[in-house]
Design a protein around this motif. Structure first.
Motif, PDB file in Angstrom:
ATOM      1  N   ASN A 194     107.726  27.931  54.751  1.00 40.22           N
ATOM      2  CA  ASN A 194     107.486  26.799  53.861  1.00 40.22           C
ATOM      3  C   ASN A 194     107.420  25.466  54.612  1.00 40.22           C
ATOM      4  O   ASN A 194     108.089  24.504  54.258  1.00 40.22           O
TER       5      ASN A 194
ATOM      6  N   SER B 212      99.503  24.879  55.865  1.00 38.12           N
ATOM      7  CA  SER B 212     100.804  25.198  55.309  1.00 38.12           C
ATOM      8  C   SER B 212     101.161  26.606  55.736  1.00 38.12           C
ATOM      9  O   SER B 212     100.282  27.451  55.898  1.00 38.12           O
TER      10      SER B 212
ATOM     11  N   ASP C 208     114.302  27.875  55.516  1.00 39.76           N
ATOM     12  CA  ASP C 208     113.341  27.208  54.640  1.00 39.76           C
ATOM     13  C   ASP C 208     113.121  25.783  55.149  1.00 39.76           C
ATOM     14  O   ASP C 208     114.063  24.993  55.259  1.00 39.76           O
TER      15      ASP C 208
END
Lengths: 329, 406
Positions: free
Chosen positions: B7, B19, B45
């Motif tokens: 992420n 991304s 994350d």
């Protein structure tokens, strides 16, 4: 003699006239603040010419003259100025002090501060050194010359000399000639004289002309004869010996050929133009004896006289707050 | 150990912006973008923050691990101006190993013995000891004959010469650029011409010998004109700059603050504008910190008596990000100038987000605000000319060869 330059200073109360704690340079002084110091000096010119030269206003105060660079004239002038106001004057010569043993400038400043000086007069070989000390001590600091940066009392005494002899500084054409590159006298004079709206010219060989000098509001010249046209005041700078032997100019005699102030050259200036020199002079190099000793036109000894008066004024004004003078406390 | 960074906004000098995530396996990158996360992977994350190659800082003067890590730097090119000078294999090897594992130091060996500019140093032996380039240090090799031999010999070995672009004769004892500011301050000053003079000679010698040359800092309009023209001719030249020379002109020196005493000295505003133009048109290849922490013993002195240099490592990224916000360069270009660019000059296989590359990574928040405070810097000294400046951009996480440093 009454100063003819209009001064708003007289109408301002007490410390509002001169709100500065130190005198580190002419830069930062407003025109009326410069005029105020000149006005203050006038009384000391008169007093010094009288038979009773003592005033007691600095009695009990300690004045330290910390000279990190050799000087005879300026040191003597500050010493006499302090003594005429009855200050206890102490001279510290860096040549014989712990500075040579590696003590830093800041440590020296802290030491002087711990000795509770009431005013410190400093000369140092590095530009900006006096301001560095001024930031670290509790008492007023007077710059007696820092590197090639500023020598404010010299500019004040020169301005006073011009004002007294010429009646005004406004619109006077002043030619400053010599080693402008390394000269703190030139810088402080440029700042003071342009601030008081004189028409200032600087003259030097390109090797001794600082870059961007015209941005200080002066007109640069490399040819002395052209620069002298219409001059009201000719201010010669001292050329350091070590800079004459090929480093910046080929030789003494070549410098004299291009920039030596002779009677013949002086004739190109306005009739009766004032001749000035901060001293010590190299007679026969930047100035001929016939010019330096000219009875009517040379103001060189008068500059020395004004020096004491100006320094008395500065010592007086800067200590007014600590002395609790009415309107200054 | 396997780490999955998920992420994130990926910015890669070669792969562009996208991304996704990066999978680290051991010391290297195992996958980039979208990939199946192995069961045993430690998952992190990234919350949509920017993940990019960590910074390679070409031309630091001091080994300062905390400052480098705070700034996202995991590799440095160490200048040969050390005590002793990096001109001997023993000294070079020690320097090369001293920062590991957290900071890889890539020594720039002295091109001449003792950096004296007279005799060639043992470049091949020092290369085998770990040197990745040779350099003149902060000195100027005055003898053009010596400089020619240095370039010819370094060219044989494929080593880039990291050169200082200042003609020592014109420079003299100057601490400032000649102009209004230096004149008002009464400081020893040299015309900015000292730089293009040096560049002109060295470019001709590089062109003649075919050697690779990198000017650590170029800061003048005339200097960039020369580099630009040489690049068009195919000369193997690159150049760098520090944020200070992009963001400050010599007016910053006006209060005699010694933190603005730099080498090369700060230039006037027209040259600064030329630096910004050279940044925008790609003439400048890399950004560097010029990290040179100096304590009060060397900085709390009159300006001309103080040491030059600034602590730049931990402010490099934040100041550089300002260039992106000002739309002078893209974020991808900036990352390239901080990682792949300097890595290529030093011949290092790093600086990209590609499978197989070392997992030298930084995760940063480009918008995080903070205030540069000289008293709170983690560097060995806080001599930054940007004291008190609010900036944006903070390194959140940092990995060198897959090992987390931050």
């Amino acid at each position: 003699m009454q100063p003819s330059d209009h001064s708003p200073a007289a109408s301002l109360p007490g410390s509002a006239v001169f709100p500065h704690r130190h005198l580190t340079g002419i830069a930062g002084l407003k025109p009326h603040e410069i005029t105020f110091l000149l006005d203050e000096a006038e009384q000391w010119v008169a007093a010094n010419r009288g038979s009773k030269k003592n005033d007691k206003r600095l009695r009990g105060l300690t004045q330290i003259n910390a000279f990190f660079e050799n000087s005879t004239r300026t040191l003597l002038s500050f010493e006499i100025a302090g003594k005429r106001l009855r200050a206890d004057v102490v001279n510290m010569h860096a040549a014989t002090s712990s500075v040579k043993k590696g003590e830093t400038l800041i440590d020296t400043a802290m030491t002087l501060n711990a000795m509770r000086a009431d005013v410190i007069v400093i000369r140092h070989g590095s530009s900006g050194a006096v301001r560095l000390i001024a930031d670290k001590v509790d008492c007023p600091v007077l710059n007696a010359g820092d590197g090639s940066h500023e020598h404010p009392t010299q500019a004040l005494l020169d301005a006073l000399t011009i004002r007294r002899r010429r009646g005004t500084i406004h619109n006077q054409r002043v030619v400053i000639c010599g080693d402008v590159l390394h000269s703190r006298v030139a810088r402080s004079n440029i700042l003071a004289l342009t601030s008081l709206s004189a028409d200032v010219r600087v003259c030097a060989p390109s090797t001794l002309m600082p870059a961007g000098i015209e941005r200080m509001g002066v007109t640069p010249f490399t040819d002395f004869d052209t620069a002298l046209e219409g001059a009201d005041v000719v201010m010669m700078l001292r050329l350091q010996n070590e800079r004459m032997a090929g480093g910046f100019v080929p030789s003494n005699r070549e410098f004299h050929l291009r920039y030596g102030l002779t009677l013949k050259r002086l004739a190109k200036a306005q009739p009766g133009a004032l001749v000035m020199h901060p001293g010590p002079m190299n007679r026969g190099v930047e100035i001929d004896s016939a010019v330096a000793d000219h009875v009517d036109q040379s103001a060189i000894t008068e500059q020395v006289e004004m020096g004491v008066a100006v320094r008395m004024a500065c010592l007086d004004v800067l200590t007014r707050r600590s002395r609790g003078v009415k309107g200054w406390a | 150990m396997t780490i999955a960074l998920l992420n994130a906004q990926l910015v890669c000098p070669t792969g562009g912006a996208s991304s996704g995530g990066v999978l680290i396996d051991g010391h290297s990158i195992a996958a980039v973008g979208t990939f199946a996360v192995p069961d045993d992977a430690h998952v992190i994350d990234c919350h949509g923050k920017i993940l990019a190659p960590a910074i390679v800082d070409l031309g630091v003067f001091t080994i300062d691990v905390p400052a480098c890590h705070a700034g996202g730097i995991v590799r440095v090119g160490l200048m040969p101006d050390q005590t002793p000078v990096l001109d001997d294999p023993g000294i070079v090897q020690r320097a090369a190993l001293i920062g590991r594992p957290g900071l890889w130091i890539h020594p720039i060996a002295a091109a001449t013995r003792g950096l004296a500019g007279k005799d060639l140093a043992e470049m091949a032996i020092n290369r085998d000891a770990g040197a990745v380039a040779v350099g003149t240090g902060e000195r100027w090799i005055a003898d053009s004959g010596v400089m020619r031999k240095v370039l010819a010999y370094a060219g044989d070995l494929g080593l880039t010469l990291i050169a200082e672009a200042q003609d020592g004769g014109v420079l003299g004892n100057a601490v400032a650029t000649a102009g209004e500011t230096a004149t008002r301050m009464g400081l020893p000053a040299a015309p900015s011409l000292a730089e293009p003079l040096a560049i002109a000679r060295d470019l001709m010698l590089a062109e003649d010998t075919g050697a690779k040359i990198h000017f650590r800092t170029v800061t003048t309009a005339a200097g960039f004109d020369l580099v630009r023209a040489a690049k068009r001719r195919g000369v193997r030249v690159t150049c760098g700059i520090t944020p200070a020379h992009l963001l400050l002109s010599d007016i910053a020196m006006s209060d005699f603050r010694t933190f603005t005493h730099l080498s090369p000295p700060l230039r006037d505003e027209s040259d600064r504008q030329a630096c910004l133009a050279a940044l925008a048109d790609g003439t400048i290849d890399i950004l560097c910190s010029g990290h040179d922490p100096r304590g009060p013993e060397e900085k709390r002195l009159p300006f001309a008596d103080s040491a030059h240099g600034m602590a730049g490592a931990e402010t490099l990224l934040a100041l550089a990000l300002g260039m992106v916000r000002d739309e002078r360069i893209t974020l991808q270009r900036l990352i390239a100038m901080l990682s792949a660019g300097p890595a290529a000059i030093l011949g290092l296989e790093t600086g990209t987000l590609t499978v197989g590359a070392p997992a030298d990574l930084m995760l940063f928040d480009e918008g995080a605000p903070w205030l540069i405070d000289a008293d709170k810097m983690v560097a060995l000294a806080g001599n930054t000319p940007f004291d008190g400046l609010p900036v944006q951009g903070k390194v959140l996480r940092l990995w060198k060869g897959g090992a987390a440093l931050r």
